[in-house]
Scaffold this active site. Structure first.
Site, PDB file in Angstrom:
ATOM      1  N   SER A  64     -19.782  -0.808   4.728  1.00 16.55           N
ATOM      2  CA  SER A  64     -19.867   0.451   4.887  1.00 16.55           C
ATOM      3  C   SER A  64     -19.114   1.595   3.437  1.00 16.55           C
ATOM      4  O   SER A  64     -18.354   0.872   3.386  1.00 16.55           O
ATOM      5  CB  SER A  64     -19.752   1.232   6.603  1.00 16.55           C
ATOM      6  OG  SER A  64     -18.873   2.475   6.508  1.00 16.55           O
ATOM      7  N   TYR A  76     -11.707   0.638  12.683  1.00 19.45           N
ATOM      8  CA  TYR A  76     -13.789   0.204  11.821  1.00 19.45           C
ATOM      9  C   TYR A  76     -13.929   0.584  10.186  1.00 19.45           C
ATOM     10  O   TYR A  76     -14.403  -0.702  10.049  1.00 19.45           O
ATOM     11  CB  TYR A  76     -14.785   1.511  12.478  1.00 19.45           C
ATOM     12  CG  TYR A  76     -15.725   1.369  11.940  1.00 19.45           C
ATOM     13  CD1 TYR A  76     -16.870   1.123  12.502  1.00 19.45           C
ATOM     14  CD2 TYR A  76     -16.741   2.698  10.738  1.00 19.45           C
ATOM     15  CE1 TYR A  76     -18.379   0.990  11.937  1.00 19.45           C
ATOM     16  CE2 TYR A  76     -17.605   2.438  10.192  1.00 19.45           C
ATOM     17  CZ  TYR A  76     -18.322   2.213  10.751  1.00 19.45           C
ATOM     18  OH  TYR A  76     -19.954   1.833  10.453  1.00 19.45           O
TER      19      TYR A  76
HETATM   20  P1  NAD Z   1     -27.085   1.630  16.568  1.00 21.13           P
HETATM   21  O1  NAD Z   1     -26.268   2.224  17.382  1.00 21.13           O
HETATM   22  O2  NAD Z   1     -28.180   2.171  16.171  1.00 21.13           O
HETATM   23  O3  NAD Z   1     -27.071   0.097  15.927  1.00 21.13           O
HETATM   24  C1  NAD Z   1     -25.549  -0.774  16.720  1.00 21.13           C
HETATM   25  C2  NAD Z   1     -25.816  -1.668  17.061  1.00 21.13           C
HETATM   26  O4  NAD Z   1     -24.735  -3.020  17.323  1.00 21.13           O
HETATM   27  C3  NAD Z   1     -27.014  -1.635  18.133  1.00 21.13           C
HETATM   28  O5  NAD Z   1     -28.113  -1.494  18.222  1.00 21.13           O
HETATM   29  C4  NAD Z   1     -25.992  -2.584  19.403  1.00 21.13           C
HETATM   30  O6  NAD Z   1     -27.046  -2.845  20.639  1.00 21.13           O
HETATM   31  C5  NAD Z   1     -25.676  -2.822  18.886  1.00 21.13           C
HETATM   32  N1  NAD Z   1     -24.397  -3.475  19.533  1.00 21.13           N
HETATM   33  C6  NAD Z   1     -23.358  -3.239  19.554  1.00 21.13           C
HETATM   34  N2  NAD Z   1     -22.126  -4.237  19.978  1.00 21.13           N
HETATM   35  C7  NAD Z   1     -22.476  -5.676  20.181  1.00 21.13           C
HETATM   36  C8  NAD Z   1     -22.136  -6.005  20.766  1.00 21.13           C
HETATM   37  N3  NAD Z   1     -20.559  -6.110  21.820  1.00 21.13           N
HETATM   38  N4  NAD Z   1     -23.330  -7.261  21.176  1.00 21.13           N
HETATM   39  C9  NAD Z   1     -24.414  -6.718  20.542  1.00 21.13           C
HETATM   40  N5  NAD Z   1     -25.279  -6.126  19.741  1.00 21.13           N
HETATM   41  C10 NAD Z   1     -24.288  -5.002  19.617  1.00 21.13           C
HETATM   42  O7  NAD Z   1     -26.391   2.265  14.722  1.00 21.13           O
HETATM   43  P2  NAD Z   1     -26.587   2.169  13.103  1.00 21.13           P
HETATM   44  O8  NAD Z   1     -26.223   3.350  12.788  1.00 21.13           O
HETATM   45  O9  NAD Z   1     -27.714   1.199  13.337  1.00 21.13           O
HETATM   46  O10 NAD Z   1     -25.742   1.115  13.110  1.00 21.13           O
HETATM   47  C11 NAD Z   1     -25.660  -0.833  12.677  1.00 21.13           C
HETATM   48  C12 NAD Z   1     -24.884  -0.739  11.355  1.00 21.13           C
HETATM   49  O11 NAD Z   1     -24.762   0.363  10.630  1.00 21.13           O
HETATM   50  C13 NAD Z   1     -23.272  -1.086  12.120  1.00 21.13           C
HETATM   51  O12 NAD Z   1     -22.640  -1.705  11.584  1.00 21.13           O
HETATM   52  C14 NAD Z   1     -22.691  -0.051  11.429  1.00 21.13           C
HETATM   53  O13 NAD Z   1     -21.276   0.219  11.475  1.00 21.13           O
HETATM   54  C15 NAD Z   1     -23.075  -0.119  10.100  1.00 21.13           C
HETATM   55  N6  NAD Z   1     -23.387   1.963   9.858  1.00 21.13           N
HETATM   56  C16 NAD Z   1     -24.025   2.990  10.023  1.00 21.13           C
HETATM   57  C17 NAD Z   1     -23.521   3.961   9.560  1.00 21.13           C
HETATM   58  C18 NAD Z   1     -24.204   5.370  10.114  1.00 21.13           C
HETATM   59  O14 NAD Z   1     -23.877   6.262   9.385  1.00 21.13           O
HETATM   60  N7  NAD Z   1     -24.608   5.021  10.747  1.00 21.13           N
HETATM   61  C19 NAD Z   1     -23.057   4.239   8.483  1.00 21.13           C
HETATM   62  C20 NAD Z   1     -22.434   2.919   8.149  1.00 21.13           C
HETATM   63  C21 NAD Z   1     -22.461   1.707   8.178  1.00 21.13           C
END
Ligand code: NAD
Length: 282
Positions: A174, A187
């Site tokens: 991230s 985080y």
């Molecule tokens: P999202 O909520 O769509 O995806 C998160 C996923 O993690 C979900 O599909 C959920 O099923 C899974 N998950 C969470 N806890 C879990 C567990 N204990 N067991 C199994 N699965 C689990 O959100 P996203 O934004 O697409 O996140 C995906 C990645 O991107 C993450 O690592 C997040 O930190 C990273 N990220 C997101 C952003 C943003 O702005 N959305 C920015 C930087 C990084």
């Protein structure tokens, strides 16, 4: 392990299915070129957000897909339908990545079903915003580290038992690992760990010719955002980037395609920053 559509009465609601506007998981203009033909990919958190976009792009590029997700059956089923519409197979594996035994079993299930595992995308993640560091209790700290970095390690370890020359691991870090994030201290610490994990694992695996890289998203419109930030923050979400907007998952997934494909054959231990123009070190 869930390979069939969960029974209606057991379906957990999907957050993505309820988002307004819905995140864009693939651009109408995206042109696939068979870059992942014949590959098998395991994508943690592949049901929604960035993971859904990666699942769909990989399927469009010719890969069979296994999706690990916690409990969002509706989102997972929707993603599987899209993958199937591209003529690829899709295995849904429901469970908690905080448990190392589950991570191992999930990898074994993929290998049993598809006979191999070529691409691991470590992407599942959680965040719990907290202004006061004194309020971050032990449970939150442990849950965040277990989900965001320990699980990446468990999945990589299990996958490496099956990976061969040419296979790849891609981790989701991230922008918060590269600049401060005052309300996401635990985080952002896990995201810093993911970047270091990526670099060290990559150099460890160069002789085996297994590449390890990461993508560092900036603000992206996904369920993680609407389920963890307050209304005020959601309204302004992304406005601080140089492009003055949040990204869509469809704008992230092509970086994952590139890193998984042979086009990235000379790239390992690196991070691609897809963040709307924020200049960061590293
Ligand atoms: P999202 O909520 O769509 O995806 C998160 C996923 O993690 C979900 O599909 C959920 O099923 C899974 N998950 C969470 N806890 C879990 C567990 N204990 N067991 C199994 N699965 C689990 O959100 P996203 O934004 O697409 O996140 C995906 C990645 O991107 C993450 O690592 C997040 O930190 C990273 N990220 C997101 C952003 C943003 O702005 N959305 C920015 C930087 C990084």
């Amino acid at each position: 392990m869930e390979t069939k559509t969960p029974q209606k009465q057991n379906k957990q609601p999907g957050i993505e299915a309820k988002m307004n506007p819905r995140p864009e998981y693939i651009k109408a203009t995206y042109k696939a070129a068979g870059k992942l033909t014949g590959k098998t990919a395991l994508i943690t958190g592949g049901d929604s957000g960035i993971g859904r976009a990666v699942s769909v792009h990989y399927a469009k590029e010719g890969a069979d897909i296994a999706i690990v997700y916690l409990d969002e059956d509706v989102d997972a089923i929707e993603t599987r339908e899209i993958v199937l519409s591209f003529g690829r197979k899709c295995l849904l594996i429901k469970g908690d990545v905080k448990k190392s035994s589950f991570c191992k079993k999930a990898v074994e299930q993929v290998v049993k079903e598809f006979g191999k595992l070529n691409i691991l995308v470590n992407n599942a993640g959680i965040q719990v915003p907290e202004k006061d560091p004194k309020e971050i209790d032990e449970k939150q700290l442990e849950d965040t580290f277990k989900t965001n970095i320990f699980a990446y390690f468990h999945f990589a370890k299990a996958a490496l038992a099956h990976m061969q020359e040419g296979d790849t691991i891609i981790n989701t870090t991230s922008v918060t690992a590269y600049r401060s994030s005052p309300n996401l201290i635990d985080y952002s610490s896990t995201k810093g760990a993911i970047t270091s994990f990526t670099r060290s694992l990559a150099t460890n695996l160069t002789e085996k010719k297994i590449r390890v890289n990461a993508v560092a998203p900036g603000p992206v419109w996904t369920p993680l955002i609407v389920s963890t930030f307050d209304e005020e923050k959601i309204k302004k979400f992304g406005s601080e980037t140089a492009m003055k907007r949040a990204g869509q998952p469809s704008e992230l997934a092509p970086a994952y395609v590139f890193l998984a494909s042979d086009d990235a054959s000379f790239i390992t231990g690196q991070v691609i920053h897809v963040n709307g123009g924020e200049v960061v070190n590293g």
